[in-house]
Design a protein around this motif. Sequence first.
Motif, mmCIF file in Angstrom:
data_model
loop_
_atom_site.group_PDB
_atom_site.id
_atom_site.type_symbol
_atom_site.label_atom_id
_atom_site.label_comp_id
_atom_site.label_asym_id
_atom_site.label_seq_id
_atom_site.Cartn_x
_atom_site.Cartn_y
_atom_site.Cartn_z
ATOM 1 N N ASP A 167 0.870 -1.163 0.000
ATOM 2 C CA ASP A 167 0.000 0.000 0.000
ATOM 3 C C ASP A 167 0.914 1.220 0.000
ATOM 4 O O ASP A 167 1.519 1.547 1.032
ATOM 5 C CB ASP A 167 -0.930 -0.007 1.217
ATOM 6 N N ASP A 168 1.046 1.872 -1.138
ATOM 7 C CA ASP A 168 2.002 2.965 -1.277
ATOM 8 C C ASP A 168 1.675 4.160 -0.384
ATOM 9 O O ASP A 168 2.592 4.801 0.137
ATOM 10 C CB ASP A 168 2.105 3.400 -2.736
ATOM 11 N N ARG A 169 0.415 4.451 -0.178
ATOM 12 C CA ARG A 169 0.057 5.581 0.707
ATOM 13 C C ARG A 169 0.448 5.282 2.145
ATOM 14 O O ARG A 169 0.962 6.151 2.852
ATOM 15 C CB ARG A 169 -1.431 5.887 0.608
ATOM 16 N N ALA A 170 0.190 4.065 2.593
ATOM 17 C CA ALA A 170 0.595 3.685 3.952
ATOM 18 C C ALA A 170 2.114 3.765 4.078
ATOM 19 O O ALA A 170 2.641 4.243 5.094
ATOM 20 C CB ALA A 170 0.088 2.287 4.283
ATOM 21 N N ALA A 171 2.820 3.327 3.060
ATOM 22 C CA ALA A 171 4.283 3.397 3.070
ATOM 23 C C ALA A 171 4.765 4.840 3.168
ATOM 24 O O ALA A 171 5.697 5.133 3.920
ATOM 25 C CB ALA A 171 4.844 2.730 1.820
ATOM 26 N N GLU A 172 4.135 5.739 2.428
ATOM 27 C CA GLU A 172 4.520 7.153 2.476
ATOM 28 C C GLU A 172 4.384 7.706 3.888
ATOM 29 O O GLU A 172 5.250 8.458 4.347
ATOM 30 C CB GLU A 172 3.653 7.972 1.521
ATOM 31 N N ARG A 173 3.317 7.336 4.573
ATOM 32 C CA ARG A 173 3.112 7.813 5.952
ATOM 33 C C ARG A 173 4.204 7.296 6.878
ATOM 34 O O ARG A 173 4.736 8.039 7.713
ATOM 35 C CB ARG A 173 1.733 7.396 6.452
ATOM 36 N N ALA A 174 4.556 6.029 6.738
ATOM 37 C CA ALA A 174 5.611 5.460 7.576
ATOM 38 C C ALA A 174 6.958 6.114 7.263
ATOM 39 O O ALA A 174 7.711 6.475 8.173
ATOM 40 C CB ALA A 174 5.676 3.952 7.378
ATOM 41 N N GLU A 175 7.248 6.278 5.984
ATOM 42 C CA GLU A 175 8.516 6.886 5.586
ATOM 43 C C GLU A 175 8.616 8.334 6.045
ATOM 44 O O GLU A 175 9.704 8.794 6.420
ATOM 45 C CB GLU A 175 8.699 6.765 4.076
ATOM 46 N N ALA A 176 7.506 9.048 6.061
ATOM 47 C CA ALA A 176 7.509 10.431 6.549
ATOM 48 C C ALA A 176 7.890 10.498 8.031
ATOM 49 O O ALA A 176 8.413 11.514 8.493
ATOM 50 C CB ALA A 176 6.141 11.076 6.326
ATOM 51 N N ALA A 177 7.662 9.405 8.744
ATOM 52 C CA ALA A 177 8.032 9.333 10.164
ATOM 53 C C ALA A 177 9.437 8.764 10.357
ATOM 54 O O ALA A 177 9.879 8.558 11.491
ATOM 55 C CB ALA A 177 7.017 8.481 10.920
ATOM 56 N N GLY A 178 10.146 8.494 9.252
ATOM 57 C CA GLY A 178 11.516 8.007 9.338
ATOM 58 C C GLY A 178 11.658 6.497 9.361
ATOM 59 O O GLY A 178 12.740 5.984 9.654
ATOM 60 N N ILE A 179 10.594 5.782 9.042
ATOM 61 C CA ILE A 179 10.627 4.324 9.038
ATOM 62 C C ILE A 179 10.898 3.838 7.619
ATOM 63 O O ILE A 179 10.246 4.281 6.674
ATOM 64 C CB ILE A 179 9.286 3.752 9.552
ATOM 65 N N LYS A 180 11.854 2.938 7.472
ATOM 66 C CA LYS A 180 12.093 2.320 6.166
ATOM 67 C C LYS A 180 10.953 1.356 5.873
ATOM 68 O O LYS A 180 10.407 0.729 6.787
ATOM 69 C CB LYS A 180 13.415 1.560 6.155
ATOM 70 N N VAL A 181 10.626 1.207 4.598
ATOM 71 C CA VAL A 181 9.533 0.324 4.205
ATOM 72 C C VAL A 181 9.988 -0.579 3.065
ATOM 73 O O VAL A 181 10.614 -0.114 2.108
ATOM 74 C CB VAL A 181 8.286 1.127 3.771
ATOM 75 N N VAL A 182 9.654 -1.854 3.199
ATOM 76 C CA VAL A 182 9.834 -2.846 2.145
ATOM 77 C C VAL A 182 8.478 -3.495 1.957
ATOM 78 O O VAL A 182 7.813 -3.832 2.940
ATOM 79 C CB VAL A 182 10.884 -3.914 2.534
ATOM 80 N N MET A 183 8.054 -3.663 0.701
ATOM 81 C CA MET A 183 6.756 -4.287 0.443
ATOM 82 C C MET A 183 6.882 -5.332 -0.657
ATOM 83 O O MET A 183 7.740 -5.219 -1.533
ATOM 84 C CB MET A 183 5.717 -3.228 0.050
ATOM 85 N N ASP A 184 6.007 -6.314 -0.563
ATOM 86 C CA ASP A 184 5.935 -7.384 -1.564
ATOM 87 C C ASP A 184 7.256 -8.146 -1.680
ATOM 88 O O ASP A 184 7.688 -8.511 -2.759
ATOM 89 C CB ASP A 184 5.496 -6.819 -2.921
ATOM 90 N N ARG A 185 7.884 -8.380 -0.544
ATOM 91 C CA ARG A 185 9.126 -9.152 -0.469
ATOM 92 C C ARG A 185 9.055 -10.039 0.771
ATOM 93 O O ARG A 185 8.312 -9.769 1.697
ATOM 94 C CB ARG A 185 10.361 -8.250 -0.337
ATOM 95 N N CYS A 186 9.873 -11.059 0.813
ATOM 96 C CA CYS A 186 9.925 -11.957 1.962
ATOM 97 C C CYS A 186 11.349 -12.026 2.491
ATOM 98 O O CYS A 186 12.270 -12.338 1.725
ATOM 99 C CB CYS A 186 9.437 -13.357 1.571
ATOM 100 N N PRO A 187 11.557 -11.756 3.794
ATOM 101 C CA PRO A 187 12.918 -11.831 4.322
ATOM 102 C C PRO A 187 13.506 -13.247 4.244
ATOM 103 O O PRO A 187 14.715 -13.403 4.142
ATOM 104 C CB PRO A 187 12.786 -11.354 5.767
#
Length: 142
Positions: free
Chosen positions: A113-133
């Motif tokens: 969810d790109d909008r959710a990612a933008e909100r997290a990144e604005a708070a300084g949190i790195k985001v990875v999506m659609d990947r598996c560690p």
Amino acid sequence: MNHDSYADYYLADILRDTRVIALVGASPNPERPSNRVMAFLLRKGYRVIPVNPGQAGKAIHGQAVHARLADISEPIDMVDVFRAASALPALVDEVLALNPLPKVIWGQLSVRDDRAAERAEAAGIKVVMDRCPAIEHPRLIS
């Protein structure tokens, strides 16, 4: 950030710097991907804290299950998300209420969810999506 692709160093740095992972959507069912990924991460030396309100108070792979992120009493480095993509905005709200904030939100395969990612990144949190560690770790670290 463009979440269509990630530089290998970006993912590798996250996997190397992470110690404590809250795994949201953890399942006790060994057939579920969240269960297998949790076992993999534990074998790789990560501290993995399962989060699942339906399993709270029980244990998965010997780790106490919490109902929600706010119930975890220690700092979290990464929130690994095994939930539907539609749950990501509310989960970001939950993450942003934590103190201290985790360094990373990692959405599993199909969790984006790109909008959710933008909100997290604005708070300084790195985001990875659609990947598996559990896919990226052997490719980049092991």
